[in-house]
Design an enzyme around this catalytic site. Structure first.
Site, PDB file in Angstrom:
ATOM      1  CG  ASN A  12      68.106  55.824  14.122  1.00 38.04           C
ATOM      2  OD1 ASN A  12      68.058  56.196  12.951  1.00 38.04           O
ATOM      3  ND2 ASN A  12      67.071  55.949  14.941  1.00 38.04           N
ATOM      4  CD  GLU A 174      65.964  53.200  20.575  1.00 38.20           C
ATOM      5  OE1 GLU A 174      67.097  53.677  20.513  1.00 38.20           O
ATOM      6  OE2 GLU A 174      65.043  53.508  19.813  1.00 38.20           O
ATOM      7  N   GLY A 180      67.253  60.923  23.685  1.00 41.43           N
ATOM      8  CA  GLY A 180      67.566  62.332  23.493  1.00 41.43           C
ATOM      9  C   GLY A 180      67.487  63.177  24.739  1.00 41.43           C
ATOM     10  CB  SER A 220      70.759  59.097  26.956  1.00 46.78           C
ATOM     11  OG  SER A 220      69.709  60.016  26.677  1.00 46.78           O
TER      12      SER A 220
END
Length: 262
Positions: A12, A174, A180, A220
């Site tokens: 993505n 997720e 992130g 991550s």
């Protein structure tokens, strides 16, 4: 009952790379994988560029016969009409897009997309013969208050309302707190939630759907930890964010079977 699920590694790109950069990136990724002789079909590779890149990437994939699936990052609940700024699933299908991300935490947070919108977008994707990559996950606050699986399970139950048992879908777990942050869930945490999500698929769509549907982990993900996730029985791949923008790193993630011996 189908149990042989082809792993899916999906990149993505979010709002990164213009159409010229996108072409150069896909070429570089393809060359990197070819040099490593990784084109045996053991892993499906998908890229999800911004809307403005789709035509350029689709043309390249088609012309050079690059074995990547093309995905979009979102779609409208509508097929056409007075919806300025929206992109229809029908338009995506004409661009040979095969998959579309739905319910990503950034859409939920920044665009106020609730479970009802996510469910409507799942139906819009399936109506246009696109595979919805349904994202679910909990925030740090949710994790503390409800535990890891309660929120994603509830999100998926609503997203699958009215979906046919033979529908082709992908589910991506997720955890919002991991995206992130550089702090991934542990493989055991990912397995626990992915197993619960497969139970939801079984309850909603039946045994065959639960056996064939790929459940991904995202948050991550990098080449250093991908193999540990892929060893889990209910983790069938990864939805990769930042690491998918570095060709060598994304190629290493895709090649997890060879470079770590899984």
């Amino acid at each position: 009952m189908v149990t042989n699920r082809t792993p899916l590694i999906a990149g993505n790109w979010k709002m990164n790379l213009d159409h010229l950069q996108a072409v150069a990136f896909v070429q570089k990724l393809h060359w990197t994988l070819k040099d490593a002789k990784h084109e045996d079909g053991s892993v499906e590779v998908a890229v999800f560029p911004p809307f403005t890149d789709l035509r350029s990437v689709q043309t390249l994939i088609d012309a050079d016969k690059i074995p990547f699936a093309l995905g979009a990052q979102d779609l409208s609940v509508h097929d056409s009409g007075a919806y300025t700024g929206e992109v229809s699933g029908a338009f995506l299908k004409r661009l040979d897009v095969s998959q579309v991300i739905i319910g990503h935490s950034e859409r939920r947070e920044y665009h106020n997309e609730g479970d009802d919108i996510v469910a409507a977008k799942v139906k819009a994707a399936l109506k246009n013969e696109l595979v919805p990559v349904i994202c679910v996950g909990e925030t740090a606050e949710d994790l503390e208050k409800h535990g890891a699986s309660a929120v994603p399970v509830g999100q998926l139950e609503i997203a699958l309302e009215g979906v046919a048992s033979d529908a082709d879908i992908v589910v991506a777990y997720e955890p919002v707190w991991a995206i992130g942050s550089g702090q991934a869930a542990t493989p055991e945490q990912a397995q626990e939630v992915c197993a619960k999500l497969r139970e939801v698929i079984k309850a909603k769509l039946g045994d065959d759907a639960a056996a064939r549907t790929r459940v991904l982990y995202g948050g991550s993900v990098k080449s250093a930890n991908i193999a540990s996730f892929m060893r889990q029985p209910d983790v069938d791949g990864a939805l990769v964010g930042g690491a998918s923008l570095v060709a060598e790193e994304f190629a290493a993630i895709i090649r997890y079977q060879k470079h770590v011996g899984v």
